[in-house]
Design an enzyme around this catalytic site. Structure first.
Site, PDB file in Angstrom:
ATOM      1  CB  SER A   1      -0.947  -0.040   1.207  1.00 51.12           C
ATOM      2  OG  SER A   1      -1.777   1.104   1.242  1.00 51.12           O
TER       3      SER A   1
ATOM      4  CE1 TYR B   1       0.127   5.228  -5.678  1.00 49.40           C
ATOM      5  CE2 TYR B   1       0.474   6.441  -3.633  1.00 49.40           C
ATOM      6  CZ  TYR B   1       0.786   5.387  -4.472  1.00 49.40           C
ATOM      7  OH  TYR B   1       1.761   4.492  -4.108  1.00 49.40           O
TER       8      TYR B   1
ATOM      9  CE  LYS C   1      -0.757   2.239  -3.499  1.00 55.13           C
ATOM     10  NZ  LYS C   1      -0.302   0.851  -3.760  1.00 55.13           N
TER      11      LYS C   1
END
Length: 293
Positions: free
Chosen positions: A148, A162, A166
């Site tokens: 992660s 992003y 995650k």
């Protein structure tokens, strides 16, 4: 010799070794993890969109199998997992490492690019893990490692796509852990801080086109700052790879591993911030139940 006997024989040849299946092994952290696993005496299935580049990056080794894998393609994932089982008979450690980075302010990231980020860094690990789980369940053993990011714990400007991917990976992997634990399968989420990988290179990072004047100055400053950081990040990916080898040997690997001193800082700051937020309106938060007659 029948195909079944051949697979059994190959499985015997890896007795005493673990079989690592690593996505995104053609460059960056994936290459380091593959090399570390081989150096530790394990067998490795190293995957990437171009298997030849994977072999060039990792190096020839009799215990290495390079396999084509686009993690966004479920059929590719199923074929790669099958290739691993055909060669080595099992999978012990699955490392979901493949990723990319669409950076920019939310308004300027196109819907297509935002979805592409989710497809690679959230649905990608899901595709590969879904293909691998029947193998791991049949073995009643295995470790699913998902790379992660600290951006999966704390969002920030320029990170909306992003961080969304995650944060999604974090919730999925944490929920997966108790689902598969009864089958002897463990799950570990790794949250790296800034490591000297290829994530900030043009091959891995795409910046949203600057189209809104209100964001223009901050965009230019942020892009310049990140580009200047490339190659100067404090974390050593080879050391992280070695740490993952050590963690994979534990009977009970941690659910989360803070990778890097900066990641430890993010963990601590996030924990304190949540406590402050819980306390800030505790009375109001705690008085929202129905009042029964």
């Amino acid at each position: 010799m029948t195909e079944q006997n051949t697979t059994t024989e190959k499985a015997k040849n890896t007795t005493g070794k673990k079989v690592w299946f690593i996505t995104g092994a053609g460059r960056g952290m994936g290459t380091d993890i593959a090399k570390a696993a081989l150096a530790a005496g394990h067998a490795v299935v190293a995957t990437g969109r171009n298997p030849e580049k994977v072999t060039q990056a990792v190096g020839d080794n009799e215990h290495l199998l390079a396999v084509k894998l686009d993690v966004t393609d479920p059929a590719d994932a199923a074929a790669a997992i099958q290739a691993a089982v055909d060669r080595f008979g099992r999978i012990d450690v699955l490392v979901n490492n493949a990723g990319n980075f669409y950076a920019g302010f939310f308004e300027e990231i196109t819907p297509a690019d935002f979805r592409a980020q989710i497809e690679t860094t959230m649905f990608g690990p899901m595709n590969v893990t879904r293909a691998a789980l029947p193998v791991l369940r049949a073995q009643r053993s295995g470790l699913v490692v998902t790379i992660s990011s600290t951006a999966g714990l704390a969002g920030g400007e320029f990170l909306s796509a992003y961080a969304a991917s995650k944060f999604g990976v974090e919730g999925w992997a944490e929920s997966l852990a108790p689902e598969v634990a009864p089958f002897g399968i463990r799950s570990m989420i790794v949250e790296p801080g800034f490591f000297r990988t290829e994530l900030l290179t043009p091959e891995s990072t795409s910046y949203a086109e600057s189209t809104i004047e209100d964001y223009a100055e901050r965009t230019a400053q942020t892009v310049a700052g990140w580009q200047s950081m490339n190659g100067l990040q404090g974390g050593d990916p080879a050391k992280l790879a070695d740490a993952l080898i050590q963690l994979a040997e534990l009977d009970e690997p941690p659910l989360r591993f803070a990778a890097g001193a900066d990641a430890v800082g993010v963990f601590e700051t996030r924990g304190k911030a949540l406590q402050v937020q819980a306390d800030a309106h505790r009375e109001l938060s705690s008085n929202l139940a129905h009042t029964d007659a």
